[in-house]
Design a protein around this motif. Structure first.
Motif, PDB file in Angstrom:
ATOM      1  N   GLU A  18      36.379  14.873  56.380  1.00 44.61           N
ATOM      2  CA  GLU A  18      35.885  13.975  55.316  1.00 44.61           C
ATOM      3  C   GLU A  18      36.937  13.795  54.225  1.00 44.61           C
ATOM      4  O   GLU A  18      37.134  12.697  53.704  1.00 44.61           O
ATOM      5  N   THR A  19      37.626  14.878  53.896  1.00 41.72           N
ATOM      6  CA  THR A  19      38.658  14.799  52.847  1.00 41.72           C
ATOM      7  C   THR A  19      39.774  13.854  53.278  1.00 41.72           C
ATOM      8  O   THR A  19      40.183  12.970  52.517  1.00 41.72           O
ATOM      9  N   LEU A  20      40.251  14.022  54.510  1.00 38.06           N
ATOM     10  CA  LEU A  20      41.342  13.156  54.986  1.00 38.06           C
ATOM     11  C   LEU A  20      40.885  11.698  55.033  1.00 38.06           C
ATOM     12  O   LEU A  20      41.605  10.792  54.601  1.00 38.06           O
ATOM     13  N   ARG A  21      39.666  11.477  55.526  1.00 41.18           N
ATOM     14  CA  ARG A  21      39.127  10.112  55.639  1.00 41.18           C
ATOM     15  C   ARG A  21      39.077   9.459  54.252  1.00 41.18           C
ATOM     16  O   ARG A  21      39.477   8.311  54.078  1.00 41.18           O
ATOM     17  N   ARG A  22      38.603  10.223  53.263  1.00 39.45           N
ATOM     18  CA  ARG A  22      38.494   9.707  51.891  1.00 39.45           C
ATOM     19  C   ARG A  22      39.890   9.428  51.321  1.00 39.45           C
ATOM     20  O   ARG A  22      40.137   8.399  50.708  1.00 39.45           O
ATOM     21  N   GLU A  23      40.812  10.367  51.547  1.00 37.84           N
ATOM     22  CA  GLU A  23      42.184  10.201  51.023  1.00 37.84           C
ATOM     23  C   GLU A  23      42.832   8.945  51.601  1.00 37.84           C
ATOM     24  O   GLU A  23      43.460   8.172  50.880  1.00 37.84           O
ATOM     25  N   LEU A  24      42.665   8.763  52.903  1.00 38.38           N
ATOM     26  CA  LEU A  24      43.295   7.602  53.553  1.00 38.38           C
ATOM     27  C   LEU A  24      42.679   6.303  53.034  1.00 38.38           C
ATOM     28  O   LEU A  24      43.392   5.356  52.709  1.00 38.38           O
ATOM     29  N   ALA A  25      41.358   6.269  52.941  1.00 30.02           N
ATOM     30  CA  ALA A  25      40.696   5.043  52.458  1.00 30.02           C
ATOM     31  C   ALA A  25      41.156   4.721  51.040  1.00 30.02           C
ATOM     32  O   ALA A  25      41.311   3.546  50.676  1.00 30.02           O
ATOM     33  N   SER A  26      41.418   5.753  50.243  1.00 35.18           N
ATOM     34  CA  SER A  26      41.804   5.514  48.841  1.00 35.18           C
ATOM     35  C   SER A  26      43.261   5.053  48.707  1.00 35.18           C
ATOM     36  O   SER A  26      43.683   4.628  47.646  1.00 35.18           O
ATOM     37  N   GLU A  27      44.043   5.169  49.781  1.00 26.89           N
ATOM     38  CA  GLU A  27      45.465   4.789  49.727  1.00 26.89           C
ATOM     39  C   GLU A  27      45.740   3.450  50.399  1.00 26.89           C
ATOM     40  O   GLU A  27      46.894   3.072  50.587  1.00 26.89           O
ATOM     41  N   MET A  28      44.692   2.724  50.797  1.00 27.64           N
ATOM     42  CA  MET A  28      44.919   1.520  51.613  1.00 27.64           C
ATOM     43  C   MET A  28      45.424   0.318  50.812  1.00 27.64           C
ATOM     44  O   MET A  28      46.014  -0.605  51.377  1.00 27.64           O
ATOM     45  N   ARG A  29      45.208   0.314  49.514  1.00 31.64           N
ATOM     46  CA  ARG A  29      45.641  -0.835  48.708  1.00 31.64           C
ATOM     47  C   ARG A  29      47.178  -0.922  48.685  1.00 31.64           C
ATOM     48  O   ARG A  29      47.866   0.092  48.573  1.00 31.64           O
ATOM     49  N   LEU A  30      47.694  -2.162  48.740  1.00 33.65           N
ATOM     50  CA  LEU A  30      49.147  -2.364  48.704  1.00 33.65           C
ATOM     51  C   LEU A  30      49.605  -2.644  47.274  1.00 33.65           C
ATOM     52  O   LEU A  30      48.866  -3.267  46.506  1.00 33.65           O
ATOM     53  N   PRO A  31      50.836  -2.262  46.926  1.00 33.13           N
ATOM     54  CA  PRO A  31      51.384  -2.703  45.639  1.00 33.13           C
ATOM     55  C   PRO A  31      51.408  -4.235  45.605  1.00 33.13           C
ATOM     56  O   PRO A  31      51.651  -4.876  46.640  1.00 33.13           O
ATOM     57  N   SER A  32      51.165  -4.821  44.425  1.00 34.05           N
ATOM     58  CA  SER A  32      51.068  -6.294  44.339  1.00 34.05           C
ATOM     59  C   SER A  32      52.375  -6.960  44.789  1.00 34.05           C
ATOM     60  O   SER A  32      52.367  -8.052  45.365  1.00 34.05           O
ATOM     61  N   GLN A  33      53.508  -6.268  44.572  1.00 40.83           N
ATOM     62  CA  GLN A  33      54.800  -6.856  44.980  1.00 40.83           C
ATOM     63  C   GLN A  33      54.868  -7.014  46.510  1.00 40.83           C
ATOM     64  O   GLN A  33      55.502  -7.947  47.015  1.00 40.83           O
TER      65      GLN A  33
END
Ligand code: CMC
Length: 382
Positions: free
Chosen positions: A71-86
């Motif tokens: 669950e921790t890994l799943r949450r961490e990955l989902a929270s990192e999916m956004r790309l920098p606007s550049q």
């Protein structure tokens, strides 16, 4: 020295076939028996039973996670999916005819510039980079697809895993139950595969102590080729070109008579069926039937039968993954990028393994030109 050439020039293995060039715990391909192992687990024993995040954890830690770790890994990955606007701006700048793999390679190199740990190495920083890359690569693919269609971008749903989020961000709707199963299976089956060309490329780059993003961009470049991951797109083009089951015989005869390669067949290591093809064949038939593409499966199956009979070679992972992805509405030119989204977890596992016990990978070559040619200045050359 022999014939004026150093003795080390004598041993040359074309295509490095059979050469052992790394030690790894991550995965192993037993080509004789048609087996694939992830950290000792037979792929047949875990495919369709584990989630992609469980496999990622296994590849990075050598054991499956307990529920809390998962669950921790799943949450961490989902929270990192956004790309920098550049990086989103870069995707918008890309010409519409750029291949998704070209764009992905460029975007991954650019992610390296904006990574919060850019310029920092060491196991902790590299693990953070690995998580971000596994999370961000699917977003690059989904965002690129929507930009090309003129559709608004969709943010990842923190409740969903990587595979579901990928389909959600790509198409704008959460996947159906069967799509959830199949997308996660595609991700699990493509995650790692021994010292294949792209993994080797990534390890070579990592061995210079270059950064993880650079190694990953290099691996993506290697995967893009039609002899490697690029074959899945070519398979789809072939099946659509054949068009009808009763055209298969002539098509295959024409290809084999002209000594042309049938995409999605053959393998450097497997001497029998690629174990991943067995799972994908099953879902190709099921999804093609459900989505009204039965003939595409029937064409594929007839191609398989004829190529086996006439050439004695078997389908590899790319053959049935083509119709599976097609039936899920993924455009053919994005197929290899989907492969890359899954393989990113394996690539970063290998890159971290390389860093952990590094020695510069620097083989030698057999020199085939003449030695000692007398130099002629330019104004004396004819
Ligand atoms: N169609 C027809 N004949 C083939 C094929 C094929 N797909 N693959 C191998 N052969 C024949 C080849 O013509 C040769 O025959 P002969 O000895 O009579 O000249 C023999 O099998 C050995 O082939 P090779 O190309 O020397 O073998 P390799 O180990 O260098 O190549 C391969 C492996 C995967 C590059 C090759 O099988 C191929 O080009 N396949 C088509 C592309 C493909 O599907 N690639 C995906 C690979 S698996 C997934 C991945 O890594 O992405």
């Amino acid at each position: 020295m022999a014939n004026g050439k150093p003795a080390e020039d004598k041993t040359f293995v074309r295509g490095l076939e059979g050469v052992v060039a790394a030690e790894t715990n991550i995965s192993w391909v037993d080509g004789i028996h048609g087996k694939l192992y992830y950290w000792g687990y037979d792929i047949h024993d875990i495919a369709e039973k584990v989630t992609f995040e469980e496999v990622i954890y296994l590849l990075w830690n050598g054991r499956f996670p307990n529920r809390t770790e998962w669950e921790t890994l799943r949450r961490e990955l989902a929270s990192e999916m956004r790309l920098p606007s550049q990086v989103v701006d870069l995707l918008k700048l890309m010409p519409p005819n750029a291949h998704p793999m070209q764009v992905l390679q460029t975007a991954v190199a650019m992610l390296g510039v904006f990574d919060p740990d850019s310029g920092i190495s060491g196991p902790e920083a590299n693990l953070r980079k690995a998580k971000r890359l596994v999370a961000q690569v699917p977003t690059i693919i989904a965002d690129l697809h929507r930009i090309r269609k003129g559709l608004p971008l969709i943010s990842a749903d923190p409740q969903l895993g990587i595979s579901d989020n990928f389909l959600y961000m790509l198409r704008g709707a959460p996947p159906e139950e069967i799509e959830h199963t199949v997308m996660d299976l595609i991700m699990v089956l493509h995650t790692d595969h021994g010292l294949n060309a792209s993994t080797f490329a990534g390890r070579v780059i990592a061995s210079t102590l270059s950064d993880m993003h650079a190694a990953l961009a290099g691996a993506i470049g290697a995967l893009k080729g039609p002899l490697h991951g690029g074959a899945n797109q070519k398979v789809m083009e072939m099946i659509l070109q054949i068009g009808k089951v009763d055209m298969v015989q002539d098509y295959i005869a024409g290809m084999l008579d002209n000594r042309r390669k049938i995409m999605g067949f053959g393998h450097r290591v497997y001497r029998t069926e690629d174990p991943r093809a067995r799972h994908l064949r099953k879902y190709s038939e099921m999804l093609c039937e459900m989505r009204g593409f039965r003939e595409l499966y029937d064409i594929s199956h007839k191609v398989e039968t004829l190529v086996r009979e006439q050439k004695g070679i078997y389908p590899n992972v790319d053959f049935y993954s083509a119709t599976v992805q097609h039936a899920m509405g993924i455009p053919a030119d994005f197929f290899t990028a989907v492969f890359a989204a899954s393989r990113t977890a394996g690539w970063v596992a290998h890159i971290m393994e390389q860093y952990a016990d590094n020695r510069l990978i620097r083989p030698t070559s057999k020199y085939t030109a003449e030695l000692g040619i007398p130099f002629t200045p330019m104004d004396k050359r004819s």
